[in-house]
Scaffold this motif. Structure first.
Motif, short mmCIF file in Angstrom:
data_model
loop_
_atom_site.label_atom_id
_atom_site.label_comp_id
_atom_site.label_asym_id
_atom_site.label_seq_id
_atom_site.Cartn_x
_atom_site.Cartn_y
_atom_site.Cartn_z
N THR A 126 0.82 -1.21 0.00
CA THR A 126 0.00 0.00 0.00
C THR A 126 0.85 1.26 0.00
O THR A 126 0.32 2.37 0.09
CB THR A 126 -0.95 0.03 1.21
OG1 THR A 126 -0.19 -0.01 2.42
CG2 THR A 126 -1.92 -1.13 1.18
N ASP A 127 2.16 1.11 -0.09
CA ASP A 127 3.05 2.26 -0.16
C ASP A 127 2.67 3.15 -1.35
O ASP A 127 2.34 2.66 -2.43
CB ASP A 127 4.50 1.82 -0.36
CG ASP A 127 4.94 0.77 0.65
OD1 ASP A 127 5.93 1.03 1.35
OD2 ASP A 127 4.31 -0.30 0.73
N VAL A 128 2.78 4.45 -1.15
CA VAL A 128 2.59 5.38 -2.25
C VAL A 128 3.89 5.58 -3.00
O VAL A 128 3.92 5.73 -4.22
CB VAL A 128 2.06 6.74 -1.74
CG1 VAL A 128 2.04 7.78 -2.85
CG2 VAL A 128 0.68 6.58 -1.13
N ALA A 129 5.02 5.56 -2.27
CA ALA A 129 6.31 5.86 -2.86
C ALA A 129 7.35 4.79 -2.48
O ALA A 129 7.30 4.24 -1.38
CB ALA A 129 6.80 7.23 -2.40
N PRO A 130 8.30 4.51 -3.38
CA PRO A 130 9.39 3.60 -3.05
C PRO A 130 10.34 4.25 -2.04
O PRO A 130 10.47 5.48 -2.01
CB PRO A 130 10.09 3.36 -4.39
CG PRO A 130 9.78 4.58 -5.19
CD PRO A 130 8.41 5.02 -4.76
N LYS A 131 10.99 3.42 -1.23
CA LYS A 131 11.85 3.92 -0.15
C LYS A 131 13.23 3.30 -0.29
O LYS A 131 13.38 2.07 -0.24
CB LYS A 131 11.23 3.57 1.20
CG LYS A 131 9.82 4.12 1.36
CD LYS A 131 9.06 3.42 2.45
CE LYS A 131 7.64 3.95 2.53
NZ LYS A 131 6.84 3.62 1.31
N ALA A 132 14.25 4.13 -0.45
CA ALA A 132 15.61 3.65 -0.60
C ALA A 132 16.58 4.73 -0.17
O ALA A 132 16.25 5.92 -0.16
CB ALA A 132 15.88 3.23 -2.05
#
Length: 419
Positions: A162-168
């Motif tokens: 359900t993430d809106v944006a990728p995280k890195a």
């Protein structure tokens, strides 16, 4: 949209020597989206993990623990691959769920010509539904064929639910004249609360760190990052945090805390993990506010964390934050009932306590601070990022936790999660 989370720039993610990543579209839950990830790890790398403490932990979590134990018992040389699917958690799936996790590892082992026990499986998504195993098995050869060292940004997208944006995040430090690189990805937006959260986190470094020391570091870093966040107070069945050290840097090996470079590498791993953990909160389901809760002057870290989470997971505090309502009473009430989860707080002297919103003293001596003006509190609450600080004046320990507000969208997202 996520609260002040910078858009991911793939060029900012530095490849890790000894790590390659490959993805596939397996149509597990939705058509035409990346949902299956394979991470290849160089031989003789150190790999450590910490996992959910939910008693209904998913089949892949159980199998991960078993395979990590096989390395420690010298039944297999090292962990050589990770496989992650989204769209289905493979949790609450009984014996069939375990068979599906094993089958996934067996097929990947054949594709990569590595031992089954050297593979760690992970799943995330809907609970109490069986894996669409045929879709996953069909996607594995595609993911393996796609293995590249610069696929970090695609990997961050692949593990989203359900993430809106990728995280890195990626950073580098110097040990003497040699450079060490750390790069990581995470996913999570709801069902977030220690220990740990509905999150997956994978951090890799080319530093040479012994297995026993990496085990210590991984737990400490998790406790200061992913175990310091809460979106909604719910702990998932699949949470996993993995740290990989390939040893491919030319920097000297780190075998103890006294070795050159230990502090620099530890701090870089912590920096990366805290960024990824806070990114989960910034992208919390429906979040409009990013909230930092600092608790100082506790008798123990347990006390400080308990109070921090009592505030951070309170629906009344979180809805007040969403409304930008400086309702001080809700925060005080959350502090006051924290003793339900930490008995040492039963003798908390509230007359000594000070509460700050930002730099503004809002409560002291058991009540509203004489200097506090409602319009100042309102101005603070109107911001997208809010700091709450609690000074207990009873000890020397502190803790910081990160949380977000509850909005209408949180209810909508979770009400429609399976549709």
């Amino acid at each position: 949209m996520p609260v002040n989370l910078p858009e991911l720039n793939p060029a900012s993610l530095t490849p890790i020597k000894g790590v390659r990543l490959g993805w596939a579209e397996s149509n597990i839950k939705k058509l035409n989206r990346k949902d299956l990830l394979v991470i290849e790890i160089a031989d003789n790398s150190s790999v450590s993990g910490v996992f959910t403490q939910n008693r209904f932990c998913a089949a892949p979590v159980t199998l991960c623990k078993k395979h990590l134990a096989a390395v420690k018992n010298n039944q297999v040389a090292s962990i050589k691959a990770l496989v992650i699917n989204t769209g289905n958690a493979n949790a609450g799936t009984g014996e069939q769920g375990m068979l599906d996790a094993i089958t996934t590892c067996q097929h990947l082992a054949e594709n990569m010509d590595i031992p089954v026990e050297s593979i760690l499986p992970f799943s995330t998504g809907v609970i109490l539904e069986h894996l669409p195993i045929n879709k996953i098995l069909a996607g594995l050869p595609l993911a393996v064929a796609n293995l590249k060292n610069n696929n970090w940004a695609d990997a961050a997208t692949t593990i989203m639910t359900t993430d809106v944006a990728p995280k890195a995040y990626s950073t580098q430090v110097k040990i003497g004249r040699e450079q060490v690189t750390i790069t990581g990805i995470s996913k999570g937006a709801g069902m977030i609360h220690p220990n740990m959260a509905t999150m997956l986190g994978y951090v890799a470094t080319d530093a040479n760190i012994t297995q026993s020391l990496l085990d210590e570091i991984t737990k400490e870093v998790a406790d200061l990052s992913f175990n310091c966040i809460s979106v909604d107070g719910d702990t998932s069945t699949n949470d996993s945090f993995i740290v990989i050290a390939t040893g491919k840097s030319n920097a000297p090996a780190i075998t103890s805390r006294e070795d050159a470079g230990f502090k620099e590498v530890f701090n870089a791993l912590l920096e990366t993990s805290q960024y990824l953990a806070k990114a989960i909160i910034r992208d919390g389901e429906g979040a409009t506010k990013f909230i930092t809760v600092n608790v100082n002057g506790a008798l123990s870290i347990e006390e400080a964390k308990t109070i921090g989470f009592s505030i951070g997971k309170s629906p009344l505090v979180k809805t007040a934050m969403f409304a930008s309502d400086p309702n001080l009473g809700r925060v005080l009430a959350a502090i006051g009932y924290a003793s339900r989860e930490c008995k040492s707080l039963e003798d908390l002297d509230t007359s000594l306590l000070e509460l700050y919103f930002g730099d503004t003293l809002v409560a002291e001596k058991g009540g509203r601070a004489a200097s506090y003006k409602e319009k100042v509190g309102q101005a603070i609450m109107n911001k997208a990022e809010i700091d709450i600080t609690v000074e207990l004046h009873r000890g020397n320990e502190s803790a910081t936790i990160w949380t977000c507000d509850f909005s209408y969208d949180y209810v909508k997202i979770n009400a429609e999660y399976r549709t």
